[in-house]
Motif scaffolding. Structure first.
Motif, PDB file in Angstrom:
ATOM      1  N   HIS A   1       0.818  -1.225  -0.037  1.00 16.21           N
ATOM      2  CA  HIS A   1       0.027   0.009   0.089  1.00 16.21           C
ATOM      3  C   HIS A   1       0.643   1.274   0.062  1.00 16.21           C
ATOM      4  O   HIS A   1       1.760   1.290   0.721  1.00 16.21           O
ATOM      5  CB  HIS A   1      -0.748  -0.008   1.231  1.00 16.21           C
ATOM      6  CG  HIS A   1      -2.195  -0.981   1.117  1.00 16.21           C
ATOM      7  ND1 HIS A   1      -3.060  -0.812   2.044  1.00 16.21           N
ATOM      8  CD2 HIS A   1      -2.224  -2.017   0.373  1.00 16.21           C
ATOM      9  CE1 HIS A   1      -3.948  -1.936   1.965  1.00 16.21           C
ATOM     10  NE2 HIS A   1      -3.466  -2.538   0.776  1.00 16.21           N
TER      11      HIS A   1
ATOM     12  N   ARG B   1     -10.172   2.921  -1.951  1.00 13.49           N
ATOM     13  CA  ARG B   1      -8.821   2.465  -2.112  1.00 13.49           C
ATOM     14  C   ARG B   1      -8.524   1.382  -3.152  1.00 13.49           C
ATOM     15  O   ARG B   1      -8.709   0.243  -2.928  1.00 13.49           O
ATOM     16  CB  ARG B   1      -8.140   2.024  -0.580  1.00 13.49           C
ATOM     17  CG  ARG B   1      -6.966   1.456  -0.751  1.00 13.49           C
ATOM     18  CD  ARG B   1      -6.391   0.889   0.625  1.00 13.49           C
ATOM     19  NE  ARG B   1      -6.900  -0.342   0.786  1.00 13.49           N
ATOM     20  CZ  ARG B   1      -7.528  -0.972   1.929  1.00 13.49           C
ATOM     21  NH1 ARG B   1      -7.037  -0.244   3.143  1.00 13.49           N
ATOM     22  NH2 ARG B   1      -8.231  -1.870   2.029  1.00 13.49           N
TER      23      ARG B   1
ATOM     24  N   HIS C   1       1.733   2.345   6.233  1.00 13.47           N
ATOM     25  CA  HIS C   1       1.807   1.445   7.445  1.00 13.47           C
ATOM     26  C   HIS C   1       2.934   0.308   7.110  1.00 13.47           C
ATOM     27  O   HIS C   1       2.293  -0.972   6.835  1.00 13.47           O
ATOM     28  CB  HIS C   1       0.436   0.633   7.701  1.00 13.47           C
ATOM     29  CG  HIS C   1      -0.513   0.197   6.624  1.00 13.47           C
ATOM     30  ND1 HIS C   1      -0.298  -0.731   5.906  1.00 13.47           N
ATOM     31  CD2 HIS C   1      -1.632   0.863   5.929  1.00 13.47           C
ATOM     32  CE1 HIS C   1      -1.048  -0.811   4.835  1.00 13.47           C
ATOM     33  NE2 HIS C   1      -1.928   0.333   5.020  1.00 13.47           N
TER      34      HIS C   1
HETATM   35 ZN    ZN Z   1      -3.482   0.638   3.662  1.00 15.08          ZN
END
Ligand code: ZN
Ligand code: ZN
Length: 426
Positions: free
Chosen positions: A105, A134, A161
């Motif tokens: 991500h 997303r 993250h």
């Molecule tokens: Zn994420």
């Protein structure tokens, strides 16, 4: 000016997100929390982008003022604390490279709607941006970086993250060991990383290879009340170019500190199997050779273990130039526990709102109020709860395999013994 920023949230067009994640509620909650600058999240989604364009006034400096329904001349000051937005989105890249599968991500920051429109135009040829706030793209991250920086070199890409096992740059299940292995020829343009809820800066300081990066913290919130559970505190001009420069140069004079969850609270701090009820520390996992004693399948290796695999420094090492951080527990959780209420109870919410109304913002209460003010103006147990969290005196059952950790501020605490956590830089 000093201000707090939360760059990573999701709109109501993302999966598993509250219907209240609209610009009005986000701005309202940012005011309650004491956040001046919010990431828009989800700028790749056409309906969300439309809402942003309708409710944000372009200040011409890469930031946007929340001002609902004003497309015409700017109105005067609203009298309320202003909330600004910066355009951000998150892309999930699922792809293979050299015969291995990766899932990573990334957050994208863009300085203008014009840039956003061009990014969306190109990415919509790669995959379906409308399917989720997303979006998932089968796009190699190196190629994503090429696309974004070709369109506008002032964009920022920040791996999200970075330690979560399944979907991140360093994830144990589908990530890389080095930033450069992921970004290839575009590595030099990456200068910030998001530490995520399950890790705090101190864990990241154990990797010398991360010393040059700014470590930012965001809530990744899917509901308005969780905005700001992690955030960044700056002291600089409120404009895109300056913020980018502060992050790029890792300027400690202007990037003051980050606000953190206790990392044990994150969903992937420890190792384990949620469905098997197995929660292991890294050493327990080693003792079981990485295999779940219940179902005999490989355990989901969490953030702490993964950090230890890649670390080249001992625990507690503080590199020169590190931006400090403070661990906090959200006020509503402190109230709930102090009063023996369940999380999310109406009564805790009522107390929360009345305290915030009295003292301005949640962050003012958690960060700035003196002990004396807390003890004189708050119910005694709440005041003590806030002081204890500031000092890191609490017990946490670490999160694992997708399950959040649980905090106990008052729990089995007998005075100051045993379970204290050292708070590094409060
Ligand atoms: Zn994420
Ligand atoms: Zn199992």
């Amino acid at each position: 000016m000093e201000f707090i920023a939360d760059f990573h949230i999701h709109s109501r067009y993302s999966r598993a997100t509250s219907r209240d994640m609209d610009t009005r509620h986000i701005a309202e909650w940012a005011r309650l929390k004491g956040i001046t600058l919010m990431g828009s999240g989800d700028f790749t989604h056409h309906l969300w982008l439309e809402e942003l364009k309708n409710n944000l006034e372009d200040l011409g400096n890469g930031l946007f003022l929340y001002r609902p329904g004003t497309t015409g001349a700017p109105a005067g000051p609203s009298g309320k604390k202003e909330v600004y937005f910066i355009l951000t989105a998150e892309i999930s890249s699922i792809y293979s490279k050299n015969g291995r599968g990766y899932r990573v991500h990334n957050l994208i920051f863009a300085p203008s709607f014009k840039t956003v429109d061009r990014i969306n135009e190109v990415l919509s040829r790669v995959g379906n941006l409308a399917s989720d706030g997303r979006p998932i793209l089968g796009l190699d991250v190196e190629e994503l970086a090429r696309i974004v920086f070709d369109i506008d070199e002032n964009c920022m890409i920040v791996p999200g993250h970075i330690w979560t096992p399944w979907f991140s740059l360093f994830g144990s299940m589908s990530g890389f060991d080095r930033v450069g292995d992921c970004f290839g020829s575009h590595t030099a343009k990456i200068f910030a990383l998001e530490t995520g809820l399950s890790s705090d800066p101190a864990m990241n300081w154990r990797l010398s290879s991360l010393d040059s990066f700014s470590l930012i913290s965001n809530s990744d919130s899917h509901s308005p009340g969780k905005i700001g559970r992690e955030a960044n505190v700056f002291n600089c001009e409120l404009d895109y170019k300056t913020i980018r420069e502060v992050l790029k140069t890792k300027d400690r004079k202007r990037f003051l500190y980050t606000i953190e969850f206790f990392p044990e609270e994150g969903k992937y701090h420890f190792d384990g199997h949620r469905l098997c009820g197995v929660r292991f520390s890294p050493s327990e996992t080693r003792a079981h050779k990485g295999i779940c004693p219940k179902c005999k399948k490989p355990l989901t290796v969490g953030v702490m273990n993964r950090v230890e695999q890649l670390a080249d420094r001992p625990e507690g090492f503080v590199p020169p130039g590190a931006v400090p951080f403070k661990n906090l527990v959200p006020l509503e959780e402190v109230i709930a526990e102090a009063k023996g209420l369940s999380k999310g109870s109406l009564s805790a919410a009522r107390d929360y709102l009345s305290l915030v109304a009295k003292y301005g913002t949640e962050f003012n209460i958690l960060l700035n109020l003196s002990k004396e003010d807390l003890l004189s103006g708050f119910p005694k147990a709440v005041a003590e709860g806030i002081i204890k969290t500031r000092e890191g005196r609490l017990t946490i059952n670490p999160g694992f395999d997708g399950e959040y950790g649980t905090i106990s501020i008052f729990g089995d605490d007998k005075g100051d013994a045993g379970s204290e956590k050292q708070l590094s830089l409060f």
